[in-house]
Design an enzyme around this catalytic site. Structure first.
Site, short mmCIF file in Angstrom:
data_model
loop_
_atom_site.label_atom_id
_atom_site.label_comp_id
_atom_site.label_asym_id
_atom_site.label_seq_id
_atom_site.Cartn_x
_atom_site.Cartn_y
_atom_site.Cartn_z
N ASP A 101 1.92 15.79 19.42
CA ASP A 101 0.91 15.93 18.36
C ASP A 101 0.17 14.60 18.16
O ASP A 101 0.70 13.53 18.50
CB ASP A 101 1.59 16.30 17.03
CG ASP A 101 2.27 17.64 17.10
OD1 ASP A 101 1.87 18.46 17.93
OD2 ASP A 101 3.23 17.85 16.32
N1 URA Z 1 7.56 18.60 18.07
C1 URA Z 1 6.58 18.41 17.15
O1 URA Z 1 6.59 18.98 16.09
N2 URA Z 1 5.59 17.54 17.48
C2 URA Z 1 5.53 16.85 18.65
O2 URA Z 1 4.60 16.07 18.86
C3 URA Z 1 6.56 17.07 19.57
C4 URA Z 1 7.57 17.95 19.27
#
Ligand code: URA
Length: 233
Positions: A101
């Site tokens: 993310d």
């Molecule tokens: N899980 C999440 O919620 N975000 C990420 O970036 C990776 C795994």
């Protein structure tokens, strides 16, 4: 694919003619003359016939220390993307094997080998991914057990694989999950009434983020790291 088929597919020569050309020393694979028509062709090795390149592609495998604030995408009108951290023309060739993310940081793997990268993300393969997590509220003792039993995800209508949680402090933990579903870590903590405020990926399988890489820096994966995904554990 066998070398004779490769030559006949990429030229006007028949399979029979291709075999003769290979046997009589007209074909180079990876810079070496190859006389065996049954030689197995790798999709990334350069292949030439009488000096003319028929396949030029090279395999690229990169680890990037993703900084917070960068999107795991090719282009975006609003936010900087991780691709902007890589030089051209490398960036045009690569895709991401397991996104992070925008607010997350840490290990991001990029490659142009689609078969290989599928092994990083395919839930059936169960490649462990380890994250350092900071939460808004203290992590309860029962969270470890809830994660070990699997968390039901309503959107996908499935239960996550047993995950391992190691509490490092009241709001700090190391979490290992075996899939990489959309916002998985955030949704798992949400399911137990908590919230993730920082997320950093430390490793994917045997590939560990190189501590020498500052946020935004990258390096090529070693052959050992590449092979570890084909022969896990
Ligand atoms: N899980 C999440 O919620 N975000 C990420 O970036 C990776 C795994």
């Amino acid at each position: 694919m066998k070398l004779d088929r490769f030559i006949s597919n990429h030229t006007a020569h028949s399979r029979q003619a291709a075999r003769l050309l290979i046997a009589s020393g007209h074909v180079q694979v990876g810079g070496q003359l190859t006389h065996d028509p049954r030689h197995q062709v790798d999709q990334f090795v350069p292949i030439s016939l009488d000096g003319e390149l028929l396949q030029a592609r090279e395999a690229h495998f990169v680890m990037l220390h993703k900084p917070v604030g960068y999107l795991s995408a090719t282009t975006d009108p609003q936010h900087p993307t991780v691709m902007e951290l890589l030089p051209s023309p490398l960036r045009e060739e690569l895709h991401i094997g397991g996104r992070l993310d925008r607010g997350s940081s840490g290990l991001l793997i990029l490659t142009n080998d689609g078969l290989w990268s599928r092994r990083l993300t395919e839930p059936r393969i169960k490649l462990p991914k380890t994250y350092r997590v900071t939460t808004l509220r203290p992590i309860s003792a029962e969270t470890t057990e809830r994660f070990a039993n699997g968390i039901y995800m309503t959107t996908e209508q499935l239960t996550t694989s047993p995950a391992e949680l190691e509490r490092l402090g009241p709001c700090e933990a190391r979490l290992t999950i075996y899939e990489g579903r959309y916002h998985q870590v955030k949704r798992m903590f949400h399911a137990v009434g908590n919230q993730v405020v920082a997320l950093h990926r430390e490793s994917m399988g045997a590939i560990v983020l190189d501590p020498a890489l500052q946020p935004g820096q990258y390096r090529a994966l070693t052959q050992e790291e590449i092979n570890s995904v084909d022969q896990p554990g």
